[in-house]
Design an enzyme around this catalytic site. Sequence first.
Site, PDB file in Angstrom:
ATOM      1  N   LYS A 110       0.810  -1.198   0.000  1.00 40.03           N
ATOM      2  CA  LYS A 110       0.000   0.000   0.000  1.00 40.03           C
ATOM      3  C   LYS A 110       0.859   1.270   0.000  1.00 40.03           C
ATOM      4  O   LYS A 110       0.364   2.355  -0.213  1.00 40.03           O
ATOM      5  CB  LYS A 110      -0.855   0.023   1.288  1.00 40.03           C
ATOM      6  CG  LYS A 110      -1.756  -1.157   1.473  1.00 40.03           C
ATOM      7  CD  LYS A 110      -2.391  -1.078   2.888  1.00 40.03           C
ATOM      8  CE  LYS A 110      -3.151  -2.334   3.131  1.00 40.03           C
ATOM      9  NZ  LYS A 110      -3.525  -2.479   4.541  1.00 40.03           N
TER      10      LYS A 110
ATOM     11  N   ARG B 132       0.997   6.566   7.615  1.00 35.80           N
ATOM     12  CA  ARG B 132       0.897   6.692   6.152  1.00 35.80           C
ATOM     13  C   ARG B 132       0.353   8.054   5.743  1.00 35.80           C
ATOM     14  O   ARG B 132       0.649   8.562   4.678  1.00 35.80           O
ATOM     15  CB  ARG B 132      -0.052   5.629   5.589  1.00 35.80           C
ATOM     16  CG  ARG B 132       0.478   4.219   5.653  1.00 35.80           C
ATOM     17  CD  ARG B 132      -0.337   3.334   4.711  1.00 35.80           C
ATOM     18  NE  ARG B 132      -0.223   1.924   5.016  1.00 35.80           N
ATOM     19  CZ  ARG B 132       0.752   1.135   4.579  1.00 35.80           C
ATOM     20  NH1 ARG B 132       1.705   1.626   3.838  1.00 35.80           N
ATOM     21  NH2 ARG B 132       0.773  -0.148   4.894  1.00 35.80           N
TER      22      ARG B 132
ATOM     23  N   ASP C 265      14.775  -0.967  -0.895  1.00 34.64           N
ATOM     24  CA  ASP C 265      15.683  -1.098   0.237  1.00 34.64           C
ATOM     25  C   ASP C 265      16.719  -2.169  -0.120  1.00 34.64           C
ATOM     26  O   ASP C 265      17.687  -1.895  -0.821  1.00 34.64           O
ATOM     27  CB  ASP C 265      14.799  -1.467   1.439  1.00 34.64           C
ATOM     28  CG  ASP C 265      15.547  -1.599   2.741  1.00 34.64           C
ATOM     29  OD1 ASP C 265      16.728  -1.256   2.778  1.00 34.64           O
ATOM     30  OD2 ASP C 265      14.956  -2.048   3.741  1.00 34.64           O
TER      31      ASP C 265
ATOM     32  N   PHE D  30      14.903   4.321   8.998  1.00 40.77           N
ATOM     33  CA  PHE D  30      13.553   3.861   8.710  1.00 40.77           C
ATOM     34  C   PHE D  30      12.635   5.077   8.564  1.00 40.77           C
ATOM     35  O   PHE D  30      12.507   5.889   9.471  1.00 40.77           O
ATOM     36  CB  PHE D  30      13.041   2.932   9.815  1.00 40.77           C
ATOM     37  CG  PHE D  30      11.812   2.200   9.391  1.00 40.77           C
ATOM     38  CD1 PHE D  30      11.918   1.068   8.580  1.00 40.77           C
ATOM     39  CD2 PHE D  30      10.553   2.646   9.746  1.00 40.77           C
ATOM     40  CE1 PHE D  30      10.783   0.396   8.146  1.00 40.77           C
ATOM     41  CE2 PHE D  30       9.413   1.982   9.326  1.00 40.77           C
ATOM     42  CZ  PHE D  30       9.528   0.857   8.515  1.00 40.77           C
TER      43      PHE D  30
HETATM   44  P1  5GP Z   1      13.179  -4.321  -0.092  1.00 44.54           P
HETATM   45  O1  5GP Z   1      14.103  -4.545   1.076  1.00 44.54           O
HETATM   46  O2  5GP Z   1      12.626  -5.595  -0.599  1.00 44.54           O
HETATM   47  O3  5GP Z   1      13.819  -3.469  -1.147  1.00 44.54           O
HETATM   48  O4  5GP Z   1      11.957  -3.446   0.480  1.00 44.54           O
HETATM   49  C1  5GP Z   1      10.891  -4.109   1.045  1.00 44.54           C
HETATM   50  C2  5GP Z   1       9.847  -3.216   1.587  1.00 44.54           C
HETATM   51  O5  5GP Z   1      10.249  -2.825   2.872  1.00 44.54           O
HETATM   52  C3  5GP Z   1       9.574  -1.901   0.885  1.00 44.54           C
HETATM   53  O6  5GP Z   1       8.755  -2.024  -0.228  1.00 44.54           O
HETATM   54  C4  5GP Z   1       8.891  -1.157   2.000  1.00 44.54           C
HETATM   55  O7  5GP Z   1       7.551  -1.520   2.086  1.00 44.54           O
HETATM   56  C5  5GP Z   1       9.601  -1.678   3.221  1.00 44.54           C
HETATM   57  N1  5GP Z   1      10.622  -0.724   3.655  1.00 44.54           N
HETATM   58  C6  5GP Z   1      11.939  -0.718   3.443  1.00 44.54           C
HETATM   59  N2  5GP Z   1      12.518   0.347   4.020  1.00 44.54           N
HETATM   60  C7  5GP Z   1      11.499   1.033   4.589  1.00 44.54           C
HETATM   61  C8  5GP Z   1      11.439   2.243   5.322  1.00 44.54           C
HETATM   62  O8  5GP Z   1      12.433   2.953   5.582  1.00 44.54           O
HETATM   63  N3  5GP Z   1      10.214   2.644   5.739  1.00 44.54           N
HETATM   64  C9  5GP Z   1       9.075   1.920   5.494  1.00 44.54           C
HETATM   65  N4  5GP Z   1       7.935   2.398   5.972  1.00 44.54           N
HETATM   66  N5  5GP Z   1       9.104   0.788   4.803  1.00 44.54           N
HETATM   67  C10 5GP Z   1      10.297   0.346   4.354  1.00 44.54           C
END
Ligand code: 5GP
Length: 487
Positions: free
Chosen positions: A349, A468, A406, A455
């Site tokens: 979302k 959000r 991330d 974060f």
């Molecule tokens: P990935 O590690 O697979 O690139 O990211 C996975 C998911 O982790 C992202 O799509 C996001 O939903 C969540 N995520 C990663 N870093 C953050 C952050 O700093 N804040 C938030 N709210 N979600 C994060």
Amino acid sequence: MRIGVRKVGKSRGSYYSALKRITRVANSAISLRRICNAIAKSTAKAMQANGCRILSLNSQKEYLITVGTHGLSDLYLKKGPLAAHKSLPDILEGKAVFIADAATDERVQHPQMALAQGISSILGVPVLGKGHAIGEIRIYTREPRQFSEADKSFLFSVANICAVVFERAELHQLLEQDYKPSEKRRKSPQVPPVRTTLRPTTFAHPSEEDFAKLLDFYCIEWLYEPRSFPLRWKGGRIAEMFTPDFYLPELDLYIELTTLKQNLLTEKNRKRRRLKELYPEVNIKLLNKNDFLKLLAKYGYGPLGTAKVEGIDRVLYSHAQIQRRVRTLARRISRDYAGQRLMLVGVLKGVVCFMADLMQQLSLPVTLDFMAISYYGGEDQVVKITRDVDSSITGQHVMMVEDIVDTGMTLNYILGHLSAHNPASLRVCTLLDKRARRLIDVPLDYVGFEIPDEFVVGYGLDYKGEYRNLPFIGILHPELIKGNAPR
Ligand code: 5GP
């Protein structure tokens, strides 16, 4: 009436003594404003000019802010903020600017004010820091004047001294911030640079300083009392003026704080009404004492405040900064896909805010679809698509729109899934790129902001389902994060 153009020359010797004076004052321990005022005075005197003004460019290079003056009236100085690109584009490119007749030259933003001040000629040279314009020094003369090479070279030398003064003040500000415990986090090299606009502002009232801090917290650019509006005239002279406390350039909004006695509120309201009559295009808001205290309290400050913004350590990108960046991304995408139809696919979302703003800015025919996936720590043992796109992507130009990348694992999985359906092209646009944590090298075609390893929440991004709806992107207090980072 103007009479002939005057050439006023100074001998190298007297410029040399002026430079000696200026370097001495630049190296003194007085405040930045006093240093800049003293430099402006010595410069005007040495050049036999009527006025001098030293300006600093704001960190976004959009506005010029006065940091020192000599010989100019308050009204002239408060004629409004100077938009840098309109004011003097040559200065931004590091060149000198000469204006022979301020009343007729199109580059002068407030010619009637220049006329009222009796200004004829202006010479401006850039203040350069590490090769880039960080400000400007301007000389004003009442009589039309041609400046000699010696004049220009003197002014360039003064500008160099100003650059050192600016950078020293900036360093001072940074050091101060670094040594404030609450600001230590700003030392991280990946955090976007601290606001470096020079602000030698002395506020008329402590509440104004509180308000400025609040604006800073939200990364909202502000100028203090940059403009005075004449409200009444008597016999051709200005009999009453109104100088709003703040101007917020990004919002084109003036704010007047009425934190004083209630009876003054009536007077300010009268002035505001008069201002609206005379200058209907000016957007101004009065913030009265109670509203102001409530506003501060909302963020944990002031007498009514009990706690800080719960959970938010600091704002990383304000709403206005996000909007600007989204517009730039949309322009690039619209240009790159000109003449084509684009299918935008978002993963729910977190992407909702970004997707909604981005698609409205695209000047292309677009279709929209969403996916959802299970995340680590949820019920599923392995990642799986819990909601797939509704329409076929085969043969379509597809753009994956992401809130944040991330480790890259989510995006890598989704790209694998989508490319198996043979789209005509598949690209990625992400608002945030937390590159420092990347494990899988996923290709990112459009990136809004590269962010530090923190974060973040807001603008669609959550922590345990909350935050959000914040209109900005903020860093969550590290203590709040216990292990995982849910979608
Ligand atoms: P990935 O590690 O697979 O690139 O990211 C996975 C998911 O982790 C992202 O799509 C996001 O939903 C969540 N995520 C990663 N870093 C953050 C952050 O700093 N804040 C938030 N709210 N979600 C994060």
